[in-house]
Scaffold this motif. Structure first.
Motif, PDB file in Angstrom:
ATOM      1  N   PRO A  42      97.520  75.968 102.193  1.00  0.00           N
ATOM      2  CA  PRO A  42      96.350  76.857 102.218  1.00  0.00           C
ATOM      3  C   PRO A  42      95.950  77.392 100.844  1.00  0.00           C
ATOM      4  O   PRO A  42      94.769  77.698 100.624  1.00  0.00           O
ATOM      5  CB  PRO A  42      96.777  77.987 103.146  1.00  0.00           C
ATOM      6  CG  PRO A  42      97.848  77.404 104.003  1.00  0.00           C
ATOM      7  CD  PRO A  42      98.544  76.387 103.147  1.00  0.00           C
ATOM      8  N   ALA A  43      96.880  77.497  99.919  1.00  0.00           N
ATOM      9  CA  ALA A  43      96.551  77.983  98.576  1.00  0.00           C
ATOM     10  C   ALA A  43      95.544  77.069  97.877  1.00  0.00           C
ATOM     11  O   ALA A  43      94.843  77.499  96.954  1.00  0.00           O
ATOM     12  CB  ALA A  43      97.818  78.113  97.735  1.00  0.00           C
ATOM     13  N   LEU A  44      95.431  75.825  98.317  1.00  0.00           N
ATOM     14  CA  LEU A  44      94.484  74.883  97.713  1.00  0.00           C
ATOM     15  C   LEU A  44      93.058  75.046  98.241  1.00  0.00           C
ATOM     16  O   LEU A  44      92.138  74.415  97.727  1.00  0.00           O
ATOM     17  CB  LEU A  44      94.942  73.444  97.954  1.00  0.00           C
ATOM     18  CG  LEU A  44      96.211  72.984  97.240  1.00  0.00           C
ATOM     19  CD1 LEU A  44      96.596  71.588  97.703  1.00  0.00           C
ATOM     20  CD2 LEU A  44      96.020  73.020  95.730  1.00  0.00           C
ATOM     21  N   SER A  45      92.869  75.888  99.253  1.00  0.00           N
ATOM     22  CA  SER A  45      91.559  76.033  99.906  1.00  0.00           C
ATOM     23  C   SER A  45      90.395  76.232  98.952  1.00  0.00           C
ATOM     24  O   SER A  45      89.363  75.562  99.096  1.00  0.00           O
ATOM     25  CB  SER A  45      91.585  77.179 100.918  1.00  0.00           C
ATOM     26  OG  SER A  45      92.444  76.875 101.964  1.00  0.00           O
ATOM     27  N   PRO A  46      90.482  77.140  97.962  1.00  0.00           N
ATOM     28  CA  PRO A  46      89.326  77.310  97.085  1.00  0.00           C
ATOM     29  C   PRO A  46      89.100  76.129  96.130  1.00  0.00           C
ATOM     30  O   PRO A  46      87.996  75.909  95.652  1.00  0.00           O
ATOM     31  CB  PRO A  46      89.635  78.577  96.290  1.00  0.00           C
ATOM     32  CG  PRO A  46      91.032  78.962  96.590  1.00  0.00           C
ATOM     33  CD  PRO A  46      91.528  78.100  97.708  1.00  0.00           C
ATOM     34  N   LEU A  47      90.128  75.365  95.885  1.00  0.00           N
ATOM     35  CA  LEU A  47      90.069  74.278  94.915  1.00  0.00           C
ATOM     36  C   LEU A  47      89.552  72.968  95.524  1.00  0.00           C
ATOM     37  O   LEU A  47      88.778  72.239  94.904  1.00  0.00           O
ATOM     38  CB  LEU A  47      91.473  74.062  94.343  1.00  0.00           C
ATOM     39  CG  LEU A  47      91.649  73.028  93.271  1.00  0.00           C
ATOM     40  CD1 LEU A  47      91.215  73.617  91.944  1.00  0.00           C
ATOM     41  CD2 LEU A  47      93.096  72.605  93.213  1.00  0.00           C
ATOM     42  N   ILE A  48      89.983  72.665  96.726  1.00  0.00           N
ATOM     43  CA  ILE A  48      89.722  71.360  97.355  1.00  0.00           C
ATOM     44  C   ILE A  48      88.237  70.984  97.429  1.00  0.00           C
ATOM     45  O   ILE A  48      87.883  69.842  97.128  1.00  0.00           O
ATOM     46  CB  ILE A  48      90.375  71.289  98.754  1.00  0.00           C
ATOM     47  CG1 ILE A  48      91.894  71.288  98.635  1.00  0.00           C
ATOM     48  CG2 ILE A  48      89.900  70.071  99.544  1.00  0.00           C
ATOM     49  CD1 ILE A  48      92.499  70.044  98.043  1.00  0.00           C
ATOM     50  N   PRO A  49      87.330  71.890  97.788  1.00  0.00           N
ATOM     51  CA  PRO A  49      85.920  71.470  97.883  1.00  0.00           C
ATOM     52  C   PRO A  49      85.328  70.989  96.559  1.00  0.00           C
ATOM     53  O   PRO A  49      84.360  70.233  96.555  1.00  0.00           O
ATOM     54  CB  PRO A  49      85.191  72.732  98.360  1.00  0.00           C
ATOM     55  CG  PRO A  49      86.245  73.559  99.010  1.00  0.00           C
ATOM     56  CD  PRO A  49      87.515  73.263  98.256  1.00  0.00           C
ATOM     57  N   HIS A  50      85.907  71.396  95.452  1.00  0.00           N
ATOM     58  CA  HIS A  50      85.377  71.033  94.136  1.00  0.00           C
ATOM     59  C   HIS A  50      86.203  69.950  93.437  1.00  0.00           C
ATOM     60  O   HIS A  50      85.836  69.506  92.358  1.00  0.00           O
ATOM     61  CB  HIS A  50      85.322  72.276  93.251  1.00  0.00           C
ATOM     62  CG  HIS A  50      84.626  73.416  93.916  1.00  0.00           C
ATOM     63  ND1 HIS A  50      83.264  73.436  94.110  1.00  0.00           N
ATOM     64  CD2 HIS A  50      85.106  74.549  94.485  1.00  0.00           C
ATOM     65  CE1 HIS A  50      82.941  74.547  94.746  1.00  0.00           C
ATOM     66  NE2 HIS A  50      84.035  75.236  94.987  1.00  0.00           N
ATOM     67  N   ALA A  51      87.299  69.555  94.045  1.00  0.00           N
ATOM     68  CA  ALA A  51      88.198  68.578  93.429  1.00  0.00           C
ATOM     69  C   ALA A  51      87.698  67.152  93.640  1.00  0.00           C
ATOM     70  O   ALA A  51      87.003  66.861  94.606  1.00  0.00           O
ATOM     71  CB  ALA A  51      89.599  68.720  94.027  1.00  0.00           C
ATOM     72  N   MET A  52      88.094  66.300  92.720  1.00  0.00           N
ATOM     73  CA  MET A  52      87.844  64.862  92.850  1.00  0.00           C
ATOM     74  C   MET A  52      89.157  64.200  93.272  1.00  0.00           C
ATOM     75  O   MET A  52      90.235  64.730  93.000  1.00  0.00           O
ATOM     76  CB  MET A  52      87.397  64.270  91.512  1.00  0.00           C
ATOM     77  CG  MET A  52      86.083  64.794  90.991  1.00  0.00           C
ATOM     78  SD  MET A  52      84.675  64.237  91.959  1.00  0.00           S
ATOM     79  CE  MET A  52      84.743  62.475  91.732  1.00  0.00           C
ATOM     80  N   PHE A  53      89.046  63.069  93.911  1.00  0.00           N
ATOM     81  CA  PHE A  53      90.222  62.285  94.251  1.00  0.00           C
ATOM     82  C   PHE A  53      90.073  60.915  93.615  1.00  0.00           C
ATOM     83  O   PHE A  53      88.982  60.352  93.579  1.00  0.00           O
ATOM     84  CB  PHE A  53      90.375  62.143  95.770  1.00  0.00           C
ATOM     85  CG  PHE A  53      90.889  63.385  96.418  1.00  0.00           C
ATOM     86  CD1 PHE A  53      92.243  63.530  96.669  1.00  0.00           C
ATOM     87  CD2 PHE A  53      90.038  64.417  96.754  1.00  0.00           C
ATOM     88  CE1 PHE A  53      92.736  64.690  97.252  1.00  0.00           C
ATOM     89  CE2 PHE A  53      90.509  65.575  97.337  1.00  0.00           C
ATOM     90  CZ  PHE A  53      91.857  65.722  97.591  1.00  0.00           C
TER      91      PHE A  53
END
Length: 81
Positions: A42-53
Protein backbone atom coordinates in the motif's frame (compact mmCIF):
# COMPACT_ATOMS: atom_id res chain seq x y z
CA UNK A 1 1.27 -16.77 -11.77
CA UNK A 2 4.11 -15.15 -9.86
CA UNK A 3 6.29 -12.41 -11.34
CA UNK A 4 9.33 -10.64 -9.94
CA UNK A 5 9.52 -6.86 -10.14
CA UNK A 6 12.75 -4.90 -9.83
CA UNK A 7 12.34 -1.74 -7.75
CA UNK A 8 14.29 1.48 -8.15
CA UNK A 9 14.65 4.83 -6.35
CA UNK A 10 11.61 5.81 -4.29
CA UNK A 11 9.84 2.48 -4.94
CA UNK A 12 12.81 0.61 -3.47
CA UNK A 13 12.82 2.93 -0.45
CA UNK A 14 9.07 2.51 0.17
CA UNK A 15 9.18 -1.29 -0.03
CA UNK A 16 12.58 -1.69 1.62
CA UNK A 17 13.75 -4.21 -0.98
CA UNK A 18 15.37 -4.12 -4.41
CA UNK A 19 12.88 -6.66 -5.76
CA UNK A 20 9.44 -8.00 -4.91
CA UNK A 21 7.36 -10.97 -6.08
CA UNK A 22 3.71 -10.51 -6.99
CA UNK A 23 1.04 -13.12 -7.67
CA UNK A 24 -1.25 -12.24 -10.58
CA UNK A 25 -4.56 -13.67 -11.65
CA UNK A 26 -5.73 -13.53 -15.28
CA UNK A 27 -5.39 -11.28 -17.19
CA UNK A 28 -1.64 -10.91 -16.80
CA UNK A 29 -1.11 -7.34 -17.90
CA UNK A 30 0.91 -4.41 -16.67
CA UNK A 31 -2.37 -2.85 -15.50
CA UNK A 32 -3.14 -5.92 -13.36
CA UNK A 33 0.40 -5.75 -12.01
CA UNK A 34 -0.14 -2.13 -10.96
CA UNK A 35 -3.23 -3.15 -8.98
CA UNK A 36 -1.51 -6.16 -7.41
CA UNK A 37 1.47 -4.05 -6.33
CA UNK A 38 -0.80 -1.55 -4.59
CA UNK A 39 -2.66 -4.38 -2.83
CA UNK A 40 0.58 -6.00 -1.70
CA UNK A 41 2.48 -2.78 -0.90
CA UNK A 42 0.00 0.00 0.00
CA UNK A 43 2.89 2.43 0.53
CA UNK A 44 3.33 2.42 -3.27
CA UNK A 45 -0.21 3.77 -3.83
CA UNK A 46 0.76 7.39 -4.54
CA UNK A 47 3.66 6.34 -6.77
CA UNK A 48 2.12 3.61 -8.96
CA UNK A 49 -0.21 5.80 -11.09
CA UNK A 50 2.77 7.86 -12.25
CA UNK A 51 5.32 5.06 -12.58
CA UNK A 52 6.50 3.47 -15.80
CA UNK A 53 7.09 -0.24 -16.22
CA UNK A 54 9.71 -1.86 -18.39
CA UNK A 55 9.18 -5.41 -19.60
CA UNK A 56 12.25 -7.14 -21.00
CA UNK A 57 14.13 -3.80 -21.11
CA UNK A 58 11.43 -1.96 -23.08
CA UNK A 59 8.87 0.51 -21.75
CA UNK A 60 5.48 -1.17 -21.58
CA UNK A 61 1.90 0.05 -21.93
CA UNK A 62 -0.70 -1.04 -19.38
CA UNK A 63 -2.23 -3.43 -21.91
CA UNK A 64 0.97 -5.40 -22.45
CA UNK A 65 0.77 -9.01 -21.33
CA UNK A 66 3.41 -10.41 -19.03
CA UNK A 67 4.46 -13.82 -17.78
CA UNK A 68 6.81 -15.25 -15.17
CA UNK A 69 9.71 -15.31 -17.65
CA UNK A 70 9.62 -11.53 -18.17
CA UNK A 71 12.10 -9.18 -16.58
CA UNK A 72 9.94 -6.42 -15.13
CA UNK A 73 11.12 -3.14 -13.64
CA UNK A 74 9.07 -0.48 -11.86
CA UNK A 75 10.51 2.92 -12.75
CA UNK A 76 9.25 5.75 -10.54
CA UNK A 77 8.82 9.26 -11.88
CA UNK A 78 12.01 11.29 -11.85
CA UNK A 79 12.17 14.84 -10.58
CA UNK A 80 14.93 17.28 -9.98
CA UNK A 81 17.19 19.53 -11.92
Amino acid sequence: MEVSVLLFAQARELVGETQTSVTLEEPNTVSALREALIAQHPALSPLIPHAMFAVNAQYAQDTQTIDEKCTIALIPPVSGG
